[in-house]
Design an enzyme around this catalytic site. Structure first.
Site, PDB file in Angstrom:
ATOM      1  CG  ASP A   8      -1.641   1.271   1.483  1.00 38.68           C
ATOM      2  OD1 ASP A   8      -1.641   2.126   0.578  1.00 38.68           O
ATOM      3  OD2 ASP A   8      -2.222   1.427   2.572  1.00 38.68           O
ATOM      4  CE  LYS A  70      -1.403   7.325  -3.265  1.00 37.61           C
ATOM      5  NZ  LYS A  70      -1.926   6.435  -2.210  1.00 37.61           N
ATOM      6  CD  GLU A 171      -4.786   3.856  -2.229  1.00 33.72           C
ATOM      7  OE1 GLU A 171      -5.626   4.642  -1.742  1.00 33.72           O
ATOM      8  OE2 GLU A 171      -3.665   4.219  -2.601  1.00 33.72           O
ATOM      9  CG  ASP A 193      -8.906   5.122   1.059  1.00 36.38           C
ATOM     10  OD1 ASP A 193      -8.317   5.767   1.933  1.00 36.38           O
ATOM     11  OD2 ASP A 193      -8.325   4.382   0.253  1.00 36.38           O
TER      12      ASP A 193
END
Ligand code: AMP
Length: 524
Positions: A8, A70, A171, A193
């Site tokens: 992850d 990211k 994810e 999320d």
């Protein structure tokens, strides 16, 4: 056979897991932590640091410590996101030759896939140390809402890390895989999320050995980092009011504030009040030390970030609408991502769905566990549920007049392929230009340009007569490729869309080799 790991890759922290004796194991790093900061730094004397070591020296070396990379993955240097990031980040962003975003760290320029690759390599190393054997293959997760450029860049980063990326999975899909393990009942899930940098909501149907994503929506620019920034701004204002001095130009003070803001935010998930105490944060004109001391109440924090949480509601609405469902149709809500630990976030989610979210999953680990389950299914051919995922964004081309012609609608099941016939706009036109776009706007210019190509060698004919068949393909990783065929000659050209904002194939090759040899040198 070597083991396949699941990673992850988070904005703030990354987590690696694998299946051992049939059970998922989240692998701790040498410090005993199950997550590792997604941070990279270079010290004054040129030493490269990743993870906790990078985080520990961030305050004294903020200019050369890269966090939240990211958020920059697959983004053009002149995009609005990068333009904004440049004003906020303590490290320096510069433009690459392909209009990609790069980072100047000490005396060298790093690409984003390279920095991401170094974080992935650290996760690979954590797994190798635990296992005592080399690891070569991985499944890596990305936000469901990542576009093609962001997915390709993540895959490139995996290669730079010396990993064969067996699959890029979303994810929330990974979270559903972890949740659905061992369950047989049919359920409709919403996965909410909210991580360090991105927000995703996915609606899934579980049951009969199938995990089917019904819809997904998100915002790749909304996450815990934004919450921290609100707190930093509040603290800066409080300090300015009290001391009549500003900390805004002081990189070290800002880094200390950022750290303290995040810590206070996390504390306020447990308690109602937290004191931010930063002694010797600055000096006044006479050289007298200035200290920052502010008590932050939970209610104040909630006020500062209420609109950020509110923004997720509209996105949840859109995902439900795309799945033709109402909030009450959802059986279980899973919370993923560290920011969902905030009580206000949980309260608002419960209010929206009319149901208390499920408490049974660990929001920091569930995605890595799902990636590990997918990894074992792919690597060792373990049986598992059939995963049916969707593409988060519509795909199409630009047509005359600046319009966007949608060819694959968002939330279409992947893998998928669609063909469309195009033609010329002039007599005896020998070449046609195809601009491949991803996004939801009717205007071509408002969508992401994935790439453009010119199909040459078209048979000369009056305008509108040639039949050029263009095939759009999205694979199981969500990565796009396009091919074109002149039906008159049956001449076919396959075009690998090399999105703007990513590395050229040559550059990727070079970086992969450089880091592979770097690895050998480090061991030998
Ligand atoms: P992730 O990307 O899932 O690792 O999420 C990281 C984000 O969650 C960061 O912005 C953290 O500050 C935030 N976070 C972690 N723990 C908590 C907590 N207890 N309360 C509020 N936010 C948290």
């Amino acid at each position: 056979m070597s083991r396949v790991i699941g990673i992850d890759l988070g904005t703030t922290n990354s987590c690696v897991a694998m299946i051992e004796d049939g059970q998922p194991v989240v692998i701790p790093n040498t410090g005993g932590y199950k997550t590792t900061p997604s941070m990279f730094a270079v010290t004054e004397d040129g030493k490269r640091l990743v993870g906790h070591l990078a985080k520990r020296q961030a305050i004294t070396n903020s200019k050369n410590t890269v966090f939240a990379a990211k958020r920059l993955i697959g983004r053009d240097f002149d995009s609005p996101e990068v333009t904004k990031a440049r004003t906020l980040l303590p490290y320096e962003l510069i433009a690459g030759p392909n209009n990609d975003t790069r980072v100047q760290v000490v005396d060298r320029v790093y690409t984003i896939p390279e920095i991401t690759g170094l974080v992935l390599r650290e996760m690979k190393r954590v797994a190798e140390e635990y296992l005592g054997e080399p690891v070569q293959e991985a499944v890596i997760t990305v936000p469901a809402h990542f576009n093609d450029a962001q997915r390709q860049t993540t895959r490139d980063a995996g290669r730079i890390a010396g990993l064969e990326v067996l699959r890029i999975i979303n994810e929330p899909t990974a979270a559903a895989l972890a949740y659905g393990r061992g369950r047989t009942e049919s359920e409709r899930l919403a996965i909410y999320d909210l991580g360090g940098g991105t927000f995703d909501i996915s609606i899934l149907q579980l049951g009969d050995g199938v995990i089917e994503v019904l819809s997904t929506a998100g915002d790749t620019n909304l996450g815990g980092e934004d919450f921290d920034r609100r707190i930093v701004e509040y603290l800066l204002e409080k300090f300015e009011e009290k001391e009549d001095a500003s900390l805004r130009e002081d990189a070290m003070a800002l880094q200390r504030l950022k750290d303290a803001a995040e810590k206070a935010k996390c504390d306020l998930s447990e308690v109602n009040s937290s004191e931010v105490n930063l002694p010797f944060i600055a000096a006044d004109d006479d050289g007298q030390a200035l200290h920052l001391s502010v008590v932050l109440e939970r209610a104040q924090l909630e006020q500062l970030v209420a609109d950020l949480i509110e923004r997720t509601r509209g996105i949840c609405d859109r995902a439900l609408k795309d799945a033709n469902l109402e909030p009450g149709d959802i059986d279980q809500i899973l919370l993923v991502g560290g920011q969902t630990r905030m009580p206000l976030c949980q309260k608002q989610v419960a209010k929206f769905f009319g149901k208390v979210p499920n408490k049974g999953v660990n929001p920091d680990e569930v995605v890595a566990v799902g990636a590990a389950i997918q990894a074992s299914m792919l690597g060792e051919d373990q049986p598992g549920p059939l995963l049916v995922d969707v593409t988060p964004l519509s795909l199409g081309i630009a047509t005359v007049g600046g319009h966007f012609a949608r060819i694959i609608e968002r939330n279409t099941t992947v893998p998928t392929a669609r063909k469309e016939i195009f033609t010329s706009t002039r007599d005896n036109q020998r070449a046609v230009k195809i601009r491949v776009l991803q996004g939801e706007s009717e205007k071509a210019s408002e969508n992401d340009l994935l790439g453009e190509f010119v199909l040459t060698g078209v048979r000369p004919a009056p305008k509108g007569e040639p039949e050029i068949e263009v095939t759009f393909d999205i694979d199981a990783n969500g990565i796009v490729s396009v091919s074109a065929k002149d039906l008159a000659t049956n001449q076919e050209q396959s075009i690998q869309v090399n999105p703007r904002g990513t590395l050229s194939p040559e550059e990727l090759e070079k970086l992969t080799e450089d880091y592979a040899s770097d690895e050998v040198a480090a061991k030998g």
